[in-house]
Design a protein around this motif. Structure first.
Motif, short mmCIF file in Angstrom:
data_model
loop_
_atom_site.label_atom_id
_atom_site.label_comp_id
_atom_site.label_asym_id
_atom_site.label_seq_id
_atom_site.Cartn_x
_atom_site.Cartn_y
_atom_site.Cartn_z
N PRO A 1 -8.34 2.33 -4.31
CA PRO A 1 -7.94 2.41 -2.90
C PRO A 1 -7.06 1.22 -2.52
CG PRO A 1 -10.32 2.68 -3.15
CD PRO A 1 -9.79 2.25 -4.48
N VAL A 2 -5.97 1.51 -1.83
CA VAL A 2 -5.00 0.48 -1.41
C VAL A 2 -4.89 0.51 0.11
CG1 VAL A 2 -2.58 -0.25 -1.53
CG2 VAL A 2 -3.66 0.78 -3.54
N SER A 3 -5.03 -0.65 0.75
CA SER A 3 -4.76 -0.71 2.19
C SER A 3 -4.00 -1.98 2.52
CB SER A 3 -6.05 -0.61 2.99
OG SER A 3 -6.96 -1.59 2.58
N HIS A 4 -3.01 -1.83 3.40
CA HIS A 4 -2.15 -2.95 3.78
C HIS A 4 -2.53 -3.47 5.16
CE1 HIS A 4 0.46 -1.88 0.47
NE2 HIS A 4 0.68 -0.68 0.97
N ARG A 5 -2.46 -4.79 5.30
CA ARG A 5 -2.59 -5.42 6.62
C ARG A 5 -1.37 -6.31 6.80
NH1 ARG A 5 -5.33 -6.98 10.82
NH2 ARG A 5 -4.32 -9.00 10.91
N ALA A 6 -0.73 -6.21 7.94
CA ALA A 6 0.46 -7.04 8.19
C ALA A 6 0.14 -8.08 9.26
CB ALA A 6 1.63 -6.17 8.62
N GLU A 7 0.36 -9.34 8.90
CA GLU A 7 0.14 -10.42 9.86
C GLU A 7 1.31 -10.52 10.82
OE1 GLU A 7 -0.49 -14.71 8.62
OE2 GLU A 7 -1.83 -13.57 7.28
N THR A 8 2.51 -10.26 10.27
CA THR A 8 3.73 -10.27 11.08
C THR A 8 4.47 -8.97 10.72
OG1 THR A 8 5.05 -11.28 9.34
CG2 THR A 8 3.92 -12.79 10.82
N ASP A 9 5.51 -8.63 11.47
CA ASP A 9 6.34 -7.48 11.08
C ASP A 9 6.74 -7.69 9.62
OD1 ASP A 9 6.17 -6.56 13.66
OD2 ASP A 9 8.28 -6.88 14.16
N SER A 10 6.55 -6.68 8.81
CA SER A 10 6.75 -6.86 7.36
C SER A 10 7.51 -5.70 6.74
CB SER A 10 5.41 -6.98 6.65
OG SER A 10 4.69 -8.09 7.13
N VAL A 11 8.17 -5.99 5.62
CA VAL A 11 8.82 -4.95 4.83
C VAL A 11 8.35 -5.07 3.39
CG1 VAL A 11 11.03 -4.04 3.98
CG2 VAL A 11 10.87 -4.90 6.33
N LEU A 12 7.91 -3.94 2.83
CA LEU A 12 7.51 -3.89 1.42
C LEU A 12 8.38 -2.88 0.68
CD1 LEU A 12 3.58 -3.59 1.64
CD2 LEU A 12 4.90 -5.63 1.00
N PHE A 13 8.92 -3.31 -0.45
CA PHE A 13 9.60 -2.40 -1.37
C PHE A 13 8.57 -2.01 -2.43
CE2 PHE A 13 11.56 -2.06 -5.58
CZ PHE A 13 12.47 -1.03 -5.37
N SER A 14 8.66 -0.80 -2.96
CA SER A 14 7.73 -0.44 -4.03
C SER A 14 8.35 0.60 -4.96
CB SER A 14 6.41 0.09 -3.46
OG SER A 14 6.63 1.22 -2.65
N PHE A 15 7.81 0.68 -6.18
CA PHE A 15 8.24 1.75 -7.10
C PHE A 15 7.09 2.18 -8.00
CE2 PHE A 15 8.80 -0.60 -11.15
CZ PHE A 15 8.93 -1.91 -10.73
N SER A 16 7.20 3.41 -8.48
CA SER A 16 6.15 3.97 -9.32
C SER A 16 6.73 5.10 -10.17
CB SER A 16 5.03 4.53 -8.45
OG SER A 16 5.39 5.80 -7.93
N ASP A 17 5.86 5.66 -11.02
CA ASP A 17 6.28 6.78 -11.88
C ASP A 17 6.06 8.14 -11.21
OD1 ASP A 17 3.55 7.23 -11.89
OD2 ASP A 17 3.26 6.65 -13.97
N ARG A 18 5.98 8.16 -9.89
CA ARG A 18 5.63 9.40 -9.18
C ARG A 18 6.45 10.63 -9.60
NH1 ARG A 18 4.51 9.12 -2.85
NH2 ARG A 18 3.35 7.35 -3.68
N PRO A 19 7.81 10.52 -9.72
CA PRO A 19 8.55 11.73 -10.10
C PRO A 19 8.13 12.27 -11.47
CG PRO A 19 10.02 9.82 -9.90
CD PRO A 19 8.69 9.38 -9.42
N ALA A 20 7.81 11.39 -12.39
CA ALA A 20 7.37 11.85 -13.72
C ALA A 20 6.05 12.59 -13.60
CB ALA A 20 7.26 10.67 -14.69
#
Ligand code: GTQ
Length: 348
Positions: A318-337
């Motif tokens: 399980p993954v959950s994000h908390r932002a202390e300030t306005d934030s930007v996250l980039f991410s990548f994964s093998d989802r299309p495969a």
């Protein structure tokens, strides 16, 4: 999978002797390995982990003093998942590393079966050339190097340039389908003007799997300026998803699908104070914080992040994000495969 009665000593001995004979014939009894082989749910050997940029940057700069980009071919510090050290993998399917190119250096042209992405972390003045077209790199830009395209990198500026590399090397090697070759000369000839692709495709919007929206871009480069504009627009107009905030996926304008057949990439904006609901997905995901500060909890472990930190969330935790300030996250994964193979699952 199911519990059995405890066998007698004699039976155990007979089985052991039998297994030895099986072993001599390159065979093995399935019933002894079944539960570890066909698991009820993903049981990743990978661990959640973070690489704080302030820790890795000095090591990269040390590498810069010890070896040239030309000598190294690619001067990269590989990010190895602590659960599977020694195999140059950040997940079971993906490779990640931080690449440094110093002013005046060229990383010579080559091509390989593996597909690559670059996410620029630091510095101005570098370019990457893919298939006869140079793209200038700016922090936050997302750049593609599709399979088997010649590519070289250079730094014509006056400061070190660092980017995050993401490659599908473990997938290519899983299939024993790796090929690679040098171009033969340091740089490839340019056949197109920078921005040709950008002019061809413009900024069309395409539907995506998240409610928030999607981001389209030229063939090889998705400039951060545009990404940021799209995020700002969606933040002002769109709903904020309880799990993902405002999240977009990068779209390959040529296909309308994922940027590359094996790698999907995403960018999300989380407003100050955002406390995301947990989500688990079968695609292990590599995140790179771009703006802001926050904490991501992965399988009960919390990781504080700030700009340029890279962290990884293994499959099904399980993954959950908390932002202390306005934030930007980039991410990548093998989802299309995984989607192409009918394997991808996500549950909120
Ligand atoms: O820039 O072509 O991190 O070939 C690993 C292998 C980068 C690259 C990596 C590569 C490259």
């Amino acid at each position: 999978m199911q519990s059995r009665e405890e066998p007698t000593h004699e039976v155990k001995e007979a089985r052991r002797a039998f297994y030895t004979r099986l072993d001599a014939r390159n065979t093995t009894p399935l019933w002894e390995v079944m539960s570890g082989l066909v698991t009820r749910e993903p049981a990743s050997k990978c661990l959640p982990a973070i690489w704080h940029y302030e820790t890795v940057r000095p090591l990269l700069m040390e590498a810069g003093a010890l070896i040239t980009a030309k000598e190294a071919e690619r001067r990269v510090i590989v990010l190895e998942n602590p659960g599977i050290r020694g195999v140059s993998q950040i997940t079971q399917s993906l490779y990640a590393g931080l690449q440094l190119i110093l002013p005046g250096e060229v990383a010579p042209s080559h091509r390989h079966a593996a597909s690559a992405l670059r996410f620029v972390i630091e510095g101005e003045g570098a370019y990457t050339a893919v298939d006869g077209e140079r793209t200038r790199m700016h922090p936050g830009d997302f750049i593609l190097t599709p399979s088997w395209t010649f590519h070289d990198h250079g730094n014509e500026g006056s400061e070190p340039v660092v980017w995050l590399d993401g490659l599908d090397v473990p997938i290519v090697n899983l299939f024993d389908s790796s090929f690679a070759e040098p171009y033969g000369e340091e740089s490839q000839p340019l056949s197109r003007q920078e921005g040709d692709a950008l002019a061809r495709f413009g900024a069309n919007l395409l539907p995506v799997e998240y409610r928030s929206g999607s981001l389209s871009a030229p063939t090889f480069c998705y400039p951060y300026e545009r990404t940021r504009e799209a995020l700002a627009w969606l933040a002002a107009h769109g709903p904020v998803d309880d799990v993902h905030g405002v999240k977009m996926q990068y779209v390959n304008p040529a296909s309308g699908g994922y940027p590359m057949p094996t790698i999907g990439a995403f960018v999300q904006w989380l407003p100050k104070g955002f406390t995301g609901a947990p989500v688990r997905a079968t695609d292990s995901t590599v995140f790179c914080a771009v703006e802001g500060r926050g904490t991501t909890t992965i399988g009960g472990q919390s990781f504080d992040w700030g700009p340029r930190d890279v962290f990884v969330a293994p499959s099904w935790l399980p993954v959950s994000h908390r932002a202390e300030t306005d934030s930007v996250l980039f991410s990548f994964s093998d989802r299309p495969a995984q989607k192409a193979l009918g394997l991808w699952r996500e549950t909120r």
